[in-house]
Scaffold this active site. Structure first.
Site, PDB file in Angstrom:
ATOM      1  N   ASN A  10       0.799  -0.985   0.155  1.00  0.00           N
ATOM      2  CA  ASN A  10       0.126   0.125  -0.192  1.00  0.00           C
ATOM      3  C   ASN A  10       1.077   1.292  -0.302  1.00  0.00           C
ATOM      4  O   ASN A  10       1.456   1.533   0.998  1.00  0.00           O
ATOM      5  CB  ASN A  10      -1.102  -0.088   1.283  1.00  0.00           C
ATOM      6  CG  ASN A  10      -1.768   1.271   1.196  1.00  0.00           C
ATOM      7  OD1 ASN A  10      -1.977   2.016   0.460  1.00  0.00           O
ATOM      8  ND2 ASN A  10      -2.434   1.292   2.342  1.00  0.00           N
ATOM      9  N   LYS A  12       0.227   4.173  -0.361  1.00  0.00           N
ATOM     10  CA  LYS A  12      -0.551   5.410   0.248  1.00  0.00           C
ATOM     11  C   LYS A  12      -0.459   6.605  -0.555  1.00  0.00           C
ATOM     12  O   LYS A  12      -0.379   6.440  -1.797  1.00  0.00           O
ATOM     13  CB  LYS A  12      -0.273   5.625   1.895  1.00  0.00           C
ATOM     14  CG  LYS A  12      -0.176   4.201   2.577  1.00  0.00           C
ATOM     15  CD  LYS A  12       0.317   4.429   4.173  1.00  0.00           C
ATOM     16  CE  LYS A  12      -0.260   2.941   4.686  1.00  0.00           C
ATOM     17  NZ  LYS A  12      -0.331   3.183   6.254  1.00  0.00           N
ATOM     18  N   HIS A  94      -9.530   1.229   4.645  1.00  0.00           N
ATOM     19  CA  HIS A  94      -8.243   1.205   5.464  1.00  0.00           C
ATOM     20  C   HIS A  94      -8.352   2.351   6.658  1.00  0.00           C
ATOM     21  O   HIS A  94      -9.048   3.188   6.769  1.00  0.00           O
ATOM     22  CB  HIS A  94      -6.988   1.717   4.505  1.00  0.00           C
ATOM     23  CG  HIS A  94      -5.782   1.843   4.835  1.00  0.00           C
ATOM     24  ND1 HIS A  94      -5.410   2.801   5.822  1.00  0.00           N
ATOM     25  CD2 HIS A  94      -4.732   0.943   5.004  1.00  0.00           C
ATOM     26  CE1 HIS A  94      -4.130   2.782   6.410  1.00  0.00           C
ATOM     27  NE2 HIS A  94      -3.661   1.320   5.569  1.00  0.00           N
ATOM     28  N   GLU A  96      -6.725   4.615   7.570  1.00  0.00           N
ATOM     29  CA  GLU A  96      -6.811   6.050   7.519  1.00  0.00           C
ATOM     30  C   GLU A  96      -7.965   6.642   6.733  1.00  0.00           C
ATOM     31  O   GLU A  96      -8.249   7.558   7.011  1.00  0.00           O
ATOM     32  CB  GLU A  96      -5.382   6.276   6.596  1.00  0.00           C
ATOM     33  CG  GLU A  96      -4.310   6.086   7.400  1.00  0.00           C
ATOM     34  CD  GLU A  96      -2.937   5.471   6.701  1.00  0.00           C
ATOM     35  OE1 GLU A  96      -3.243   5.391   5.310  1.00  0.00           O
ATOM     36  OE2 GLU A  96      -2.230   4.811   7.331  1.00  0.00           O
ATOM     37  N   GLU A 164      -5.608  -4.825  10.150  1.00  0.00           N
ATOM     38  CA  GLU A 164      -4.389  -4.010  10.569  1.00  0.00           C
ATOM     39  C   GLU A 164      -4.692  -3.363  11.795  1.00  0.00           C
ATOM     40  O   GLU A 164      -5.528  -2.365  11.671  1.00  0.00           O
ATOM     41  CB  GLU A 164      -4.578  -3.068   9.365  1.00  0.00           C
ATOM     42  CG  GLU A 164      -4.041  -3.731   8.113  1.00  0.00           C
ATOM     43  CD  GLU A 164      -3.386  -2.776   6.992  1.00  0.00           C
ATOM     44  OE1 GLU A 164      -2.437  -2.850   6.610  1.00  0.00           O
ATOM     45  OE2 GLU A 164      -4.099  -1.710   6.640  1.00  0.00           O
ATOM     46  N   GLY A 170       2.442   2.152  10.798  1.00  0.00           N
ATOM     47  CA  GLY A 170       3.400   3.262  10.625  1.00  0.00           C
ATOM     48  C   GLY A 170       4.007   3.500  11.829  1.00  0.00           C
ATOM     49  O   GLY A 170       4.927   4.577  12.209  1.00  0.00           O
ATOM     50  N   SER A 210       3.417  -2.401  10.080  1.00  0.00           N
ATOM     51  CA  SER A 210       4.853  -2.395  10.335  1.00  0.00           C
ATOM     52  C   SER A 210       5.624  -3.726  10.227  1.00  0.00           C
ATOM     53  O   SER A 210       6.556  -4.342  10.723  1.00  0.00           O
ATOM     54  CB  SER A 210       5.374  -1.875  11.844  1.00  0.00           C
ATOM     55  OG  SER A 210       4.763  -0.609  12.189  1.00  0.00           O
TER      56      SER A 210
HETATM   57  P1  13P Z   1       3.011   0.151   7.529  1.00  0.00           P
HETATM   58  O1  13P Z   1       3.684  -1.041   6.872  1.00  0.00           O
HETATM   59  O2  13P Z   1       3.893   1.382   7.142  1.00  0.00           O
HETATM   60  O3  13P Z   1       2.967   0.276   9.220  1.00  0.00           O
HETATM   61  O4  13P Z   1       1.432   0.458   7.037  1.00  0.00           O
HETATM   62  C1  13P Z   1       0.698  -0.753   7.002  1.00  0.00           C
HETATM   63  C2  13P Z   1      -0.300  -0.339   6.497  1.00  0.00           C
HETATM   64  O5  13P Z   1      -1.264   0.677   6.636  1.00  0.00           O
HETATM   65  C3  13P Z   1      -0.754  -0.929   5.062  1.00  0.00           C
HETATM   66  O6  13P Z   1      -2.045  -0.761   4.574  1.00  0.00           O
END
Ligand code: 13P
Length: 248
Positions: A10, A12, A94, A96, A164, A170, A210
């Site tokens: 992803n 983002k 997601h 976010e 997740e 993150g 992560s």
């Molecule tokens: P990270 O791997 O940067 O923690 O992000 C995970 C994520 O949100 C994947 O959709």
């Protein structure tokens, strides 16, 4: 029939053409195990650009789509548009989208249903926040998120569920393999009880939060972890090691 390991990157809101070309270079160099399904979630603006450059072993995905085919929804894109440029996947719900842009369970479920009806494959994301985990509400939260989706869809064939935990996204704080496995097993049991045994057995449940080259192998060994949704590390060459976590 086993569940094919599935790894998504992803991106983002990252990557301009120059950086994207670098990612495409390492994806082309691979190697990518044929036993893994690989998908990269690309900013909408670059979907067509990326789709035309990816190796055939990697599919492109949108990161969001609205719940209707067209209309007066400034700034949104629809599953029909995603399909129109030959892209088959969309990431929905997601954390976010839920927590920064305020998408509720109901809206996420409506989007999942519409994307599936339009013929897309969907990565449906769920996960609890830190305070919810600390309050012992992890199960209640992820079951509620699953329930909202299950109420609106009948066919799970084209769904990958991404668990997740928000506190792991993150933050560099990965769930331990045991923590992730525990939730994945409960989600599979939930599918068995509330949808069907067949859907529980065949639906890929992937972990995100992560994931790195350093922790992916251990996570990949857990029985109910069928792959990953990777954020930050999917922008770097170590993504190849994550793709191959199970294969070697
Ligand atoms: P990270 O791997 O940067 O923690 O992000 C995970 C994520 O949100 C994947 O959709």
């Amino acid at each position: 029939m086993g569940r094919k390991f599935w790894v998504g990157g992803n991106w983002k809101m990252n990557g301009v053409k120059k950086e994207i070309d670098g990612i495409i270079n390492f994806l082309q160099a691979g190697p990518i195990s044929p036993d893994v399904e690989v998908v990269v979630g690309v900013p909408a603006l670059y979907l067509e650009y990326v789709k035309n450059k990816l190796p055939c072993s990697v599919a492109a995905s949108a990161q969001n789509a609205y719940k209707v085919p067209k209309g007066a929804f400034t700034g949104e894109i629809s599953p029909a548009m995603i399909q129109d440029i030959g892209v088959c996947w969309v990431i929905l719900g997601h954390s976010e989208r839920r927590n920064v842009f305020g998408e509720c369970d109901e809206l996420v479920a409506e989007k999942v249903a519409h994307a599936l009806e339009s013929g897309l494959c969907v990565v449906a994301c769920i996960g609890e926040k830190l305070e919810e985990r600390e309050a012992g509400q992890t199960e209640a939260v992820v079951f509620r998120q699953m329930e909202a989706i299950a109420c609106k869809i009948c066919d799970w064939t084209n769904v990958v569920v991404a668990y997740e935990p928000v506190w792991a996204i993150g933050t560099g704080k990965t769930a331990t393999p045991q923590q992730a496995q525990d939730v994945h097993r409960k989600l599979r049991e939930w599918l068995c009880t509330n949808v069907s045994e067949c859907v529980a057995e065949t639906t890929r449940i992937v972990y995100g939060g992560s994931v790195t080259a350093a922790n992916c192998k251990e996570l990949a060994q857990e029985e109910d972890i069928d792959g990953f949704l990777v954020g930050g590390a999917s922008l770097k060459p170590e993504f190849i090691q994550i793709i191959n976590a199970k294969a070697c």
